[in-house]
Design a protein around this motif. Sequence first.
Motif, PDB file in Angstrom:
ATOM      1  N   ALA A 141       0.847  -1.192   0.000  1.00  0.00           N
ATOM      2  CA  ALA A 141       0.000   0.000   0.000  1.00  0.00           C
ATOM      3  C   ALA A 141       0.886   1.246   0.000  1.00  0.00           C
ATOM      4  O   ALA A 141       2.073   1.185   0.309  1.00  0.00           O
ATOM      5  N   THR A 142       0.275   2.374  -0.323  1.00  0.00           N
ATOM      6  CA  THR A 142       1.028   3.618  -0.323  1.00  0.00           C
ATOM      7  C   THR A 142       1.346   4.025   1.110  1.00  0.00           C
ATOM      8  O   THR A 142       0.516   3.896   1.999  1.00  0.00           O
ATOM      9  N   ALA A 143       2.533   4.547   1.286  1.00  0.00           N
ATOM     10  CA  ALA A 143       2.916   5.012   2.625  1.00  0.00           C
ATOM     11  C   ALA A 143       2.191   6.308   2.944  1.00  0.00           C
ATOM     12  O   ALA A 143       1.836   7.083   2.046  1.00  0.00           O
ATOM     13  N   THR A 144       1.969   6.559   4.231  1.00  0.00           N
ATOM     14  CA  THR A 144       1.228   7.767   4.619  1.00  0.00           C
ATOM     15  C   THR A 144       2.077   8.757   5.409  1.00  0.00           C
ATOM     16  O   THR A 144       1.728   9.926   5.506  1.00  0.00           O
ATOM     17  N   GLY A 145       3.152   8.321   6.018  1.00  0.00           N
ATOM     18  CA  GLY A 145       3.944   9.273   6.804  1.00  0.00           C
ATOM     19  C   GLY A 145       5.348   8.762   7.040  1.00  0.00           C
ATOM     20  O   GLY A 145       5.632   7.577   6.896  1.00  0.00           O
ATOM     21  N   ILE A 146       6.210   9.694   7.385  1.00  0.00           N
ATOM     22  CA  ILE A 146       7.600   9.323   7.684  1.00  0.00           C
ATOM     23  C   ILE A 146       8.140  10.216   8.797  1.00  0.00           C
ATOM     24  O   ILE A 146       7.865  11.412   8.828  1.00  0.00           O
ATOM     25  N   VAL A 147       8.855   9.617   9.715  1.00  0.00           N
ATOM     26  CA  VAL A 147       9.505  10.367  10.798  1.00  0.00           C
ATOM     27  C   VAL A 147      10.980   9.959  10.822  1.00  0.00           C
ATOM     28  O   VAL A 147      11.303   8.775  10.750  1.00  0.00           O
ATOM     29  N   LEU A 148      11.833  10.962  10.909  1.00  0.00           N
ATOM     30  CA  LEU A 148      13.266  10.669  10.972  1.00  0.00           C
ATOM     31  C   LEU A 148      13.750  10.676  12.422  1.00  0.00           C
ATOM     32  O   LEU A 148      13.174  11.339  13.284  1.00  0.00           O
ATOM     33  N   SER A 149      14.830   9.977  12.654  1.00  0.00           N
ATOM     34  CA  SER A 149      15.397   9.933  14.008  1.00  0.00           C
ATOM     35  C   SER A 149      15.925  11.302  14.438  1.00  0.00           C
ATOM     36  O   SER A 149      16.024  11.587  15.627  1.00  0.00           O
ATOM     37  N   ASP A 150      16.263  12.142  13.464  1.00  0.00           N
ATOM     38  CA  ASP A 150      16.767  13.484  13.758  1.00  0.00           C
ATOM     39  C   ASP A 150      16.344  14.412  12.641  1.00  0.00           C
ATOM     40  O   ASP A 150      16.300  13.997  11.485  1.00  0.00           O
ATOM     41  N   ASN A 151      16.059  15.660  12.987  1.00  0.00           N
ATOM     42  CA  ASN A 151      15.756  16.636  11.946  1.00  0.00           C
ATOM     43  C   ASN A 151      16.778  17.761  11.870  1.00  0.00           C
ATOM     44  O   ASN A 151      16.810  18.511  10.904  1.00  0.00           O
ATOM     45  N   ASN A 152      17.567  17.869  12.913  1.00  0.00           N
ATOM     46  CA  ASN A 152      18.632  18.879  12.919  1.00  0.00           C
ATOM     47  C   ASN A 152      19.850  18.279  13.596  1.00  0.00           C
ATOM     48  O   ASN A 152      19.758  17.784  14.712  1.00  0.00           O
ATOM     49  N   ILE A 153      20.964  18.331  12.901  1.00  0.00           N
ATOM     50  CA  ILE A 153      22.184  17.781  13.484  1.00  0.00           C
ATOM     51  C   ILE A 153      23.290  18.822  13.370  1.00  0.00           C
ATOM     52  O   ILE A 153      23.531  19.368  12.291  1.00  0.00           O
ATOM     53  N   ASN A 154      23.932  19.097  14.499  1.00  0.00           N
ATOM     54  CA  ASN A 154      25.104  19.965  14.512  1.00  0.00           C
ATOM     55  C   ASN A 154      26.330  19.118  14.777  1.00  0.00           C
ATOM     56  O   ASN A 154      26.408  18.455  15.812  1.00  0.00           O
ATOM     57  N   VAL A 155      27.255  19.139  13.862  1.00  0.00           N
ATOM     58  CA  VAL A 155      28.472  18.348  14.049  1.00  0.00           C
ATOM     59  C   VAL A 155      29.682  19.179  13.658  1.00  0.00           C
ATOM     60  O   VAL A 155      29.564  20.216  13.007  1.00  0.00           O
ATOM     61  N   LEU A 156      30.839  18.682  14.060  1.00  0.00           N
ATOM     62  CA  LEU A 156      32.089  19.275  13.611  1.00  0.00           C
ATOM     63  C   LEU A 156      32.552  18.550  12.357  1.00  0.00           C
ATOM     64  O   LEU A 156      32.185  17.388  12.126  1.00  0.00           O
ATOM     65  N   THR A 157      33.345  19.222  11.579  1.00  0.00           N
ATOM     66  CA  THR A 157      33.832  18.646  10.330  1.00  0.00           C
ATOM     67  C   THR A 157      34.443  17.267  10.558  1.00  0.00           C
ATOM     68  O   THR A 157      35.266  17.097  11.456  1.00  0.00           O
TER      69      THR A 157
END
Length: 729
Positions: A548-564
């Motif tokens: 069936a068609t998917a209805t929603g998606i949630v990611l484990s993170d939406n904003n990530i701050n990291v160092l190079t």
Amino acid sequence: MKIIATTAYLLLISLIGFNVQGQETPNVIVIMADDLGYADVSFNGSIEIPTPNIDRIANNGVLFTSGYTTYCVCGPSRAGFITGRYQQRFGFERNPLYRVNDPYMGLPHDEMTIAESVSQIGYKSGIIGKWHLGAHISNHPLNRGFDEFYGHLGGGHRYFPNELTIPNSYDANNEDQSYRTWIMRNHSHEQTDEYITDEFSTEAVDFVSRHKDNPFFLFLSYNAPHAPMQAKAEDLALFPDLVDESNHKRKTYAAMVNAVDRGVGKVLDKLQELNIEDNTIVFFLSDNGGPESKNASDNGILRGGKSDVYEGGYRVPFAMQWKNRITPGVYDNPVSSLDIFATLSALSGSPTNAEKPLDGVNLIPYLSEEEEGKPHETIYVRKFDQDRHAVRHGDFKILYHKDNTNKKLYNLSTNISEEDSENLYWNATYLTKRNQLDSLKAEWEKDLKHPRFLGLLHDELVWATNITLSETNVEINPNQTKQLYATILPEDAFSNVIEWNSNNSAVASVDETGLIQAHTEGFALVTSRVVDRQQVYKRCIVKVGNPATATGIVLSDNNINVLTGEKAQLSATVSSDDNSLYAVEWSTNNPSVATVNENGFVLTHKKGFAVITAIVIDSEQVSAVCNINVNDYKATTNLFDINVPDVDDINIYPNPVTNGSLTINFNTTVKSARAEIYNAAGQKEKRVTIEKTDQFDLDISTLKSGIYFLRINVENKVITQKVIVNHLQ
Ligand code: CA
């Protein structure tokens, strides 16, 4: 009496150090020489090159006569030591090229280093000297568990400061240039003024002093006596009886080893002075055998040298001390560089990855004779490119060179030099032994991987640039199969090995030939990747049944701050009207800043901003994004609470200075700085290194009255100021 005993016991605890779990937390120092011959330390009989300080370790502790590394050249050997696992298990089987833009040219990101392990239980970890486990910033030591780095990223280095002409290590484009970079201090680039073996020794003493109250792990990774052959005059003068020939620079080699020995002495002296010997395990070893024809090293009676699977290639000078814990002696059973991680982890309880078990063992019970038997019944080595294989089991060693055509069986207890006149392979008496070693070899090698990257020997070869797939969209039903075919381009590319992967193997799995097996309704993304060049790959969307068609998606993170160079793992949870299993397709809008693989693993490359998008396959309108903000190490003053002061902000007073000390004030906290005082003749009189402070005092009471030059090295700046010392009578 009982009270006294208790006091003594408490004293012992406080001296030795335990963690909250009640496990011991000894400091560990691993001193690794580079390309040092088996017979070039006096504890193994060297007369020409005395090594009184390295010998102290063997005399204080245990001399291992059968100490092995896991490979016979630098990079792979170091990968084995630092992960505690045979590096052939994860495809690190070549010396990596110096490639600052290739995150896959080095230690795989899913292998745990010893520093990543012990940092989780409060150890401070430092590496001083040679790294050689990947020059991309994601493999920088500070991104592999170390708290401190002072050294060079590549496989060797020039020794004299005037030859280090490239300030930024990331500006070097090839091996030769990598030997000429300034030394890196963490993520900064620092100009040096001494022979680098001495620089590294001074830094090691400083590290030990600064961390004496912590449990610490120090990897003192000398690049000496690896080529280029360069020594100080004062060291050369110690070997008047040796001569350098154009292609055999034994005198220079001896002088280089002497500089290492001097440094080892300074480190051992500091442990003594700080009274932490009883709580510090010190290992000494070489990363591989001596390349006798290149650096004039000597492996003595052992056959072969660096790059060989004869004993001379990977049986190395090896000793350890743990004062007042390990009874001094000589230990003849085989031990391995793999055992260092395992010993420290077992003692301290530092975590390891259960899915990637260590190949080493805790040596302490064997050395204290609590444990009977041998640490290793079997020692393995394989060189994939040269098709060389060796297995030592007990005293016997089987050895294959090239396509199984050159077969040897030696009894090392009677034939340590692996003389072919005593090759027992075709001797019927040893048929059972030969078969036993054959099956050990086969059993070990079945878990090994192909090399993951091209190496030093392949720089001139043709690299893969693309893959074509027989299909990029497949629709099948559960329990059906489908064969995919991949072609590597160009046709004359060196690597012809493809690795297949499914990011949702519950729906559809794929075997090593590209055969897809469908299991249950849903989607999977199957990828085909050139081993050697992980950036080159293609994707195929696999639809199983009629989800069936998917209805929603949630990611484990939406904003990530990291160092190079830091990494992140994203995951997606997809919802729908039925129980289908969905896969997502990950992408980045800015691959120069951050890339993402088909499993949501994010690698960062440089400062900037990138958006990672996860789109549910076959339901394009269902997607989610994660913002990746990659900060530059130098710009992140708030993260480290570190500033680089303006030159105008540095106050040095009083000047002229009389009895007492000179104060240096930065008006802000700096991460680290070094101050040196030179006399009017240009000779260095004093050197002080400080960290995380805004002010420090330099004792000038031992200096005579006169004119001096104070040189302060802070971050990448060098400030020089004239100072007048005028002692009052
Ligand atoms: Ca080496």
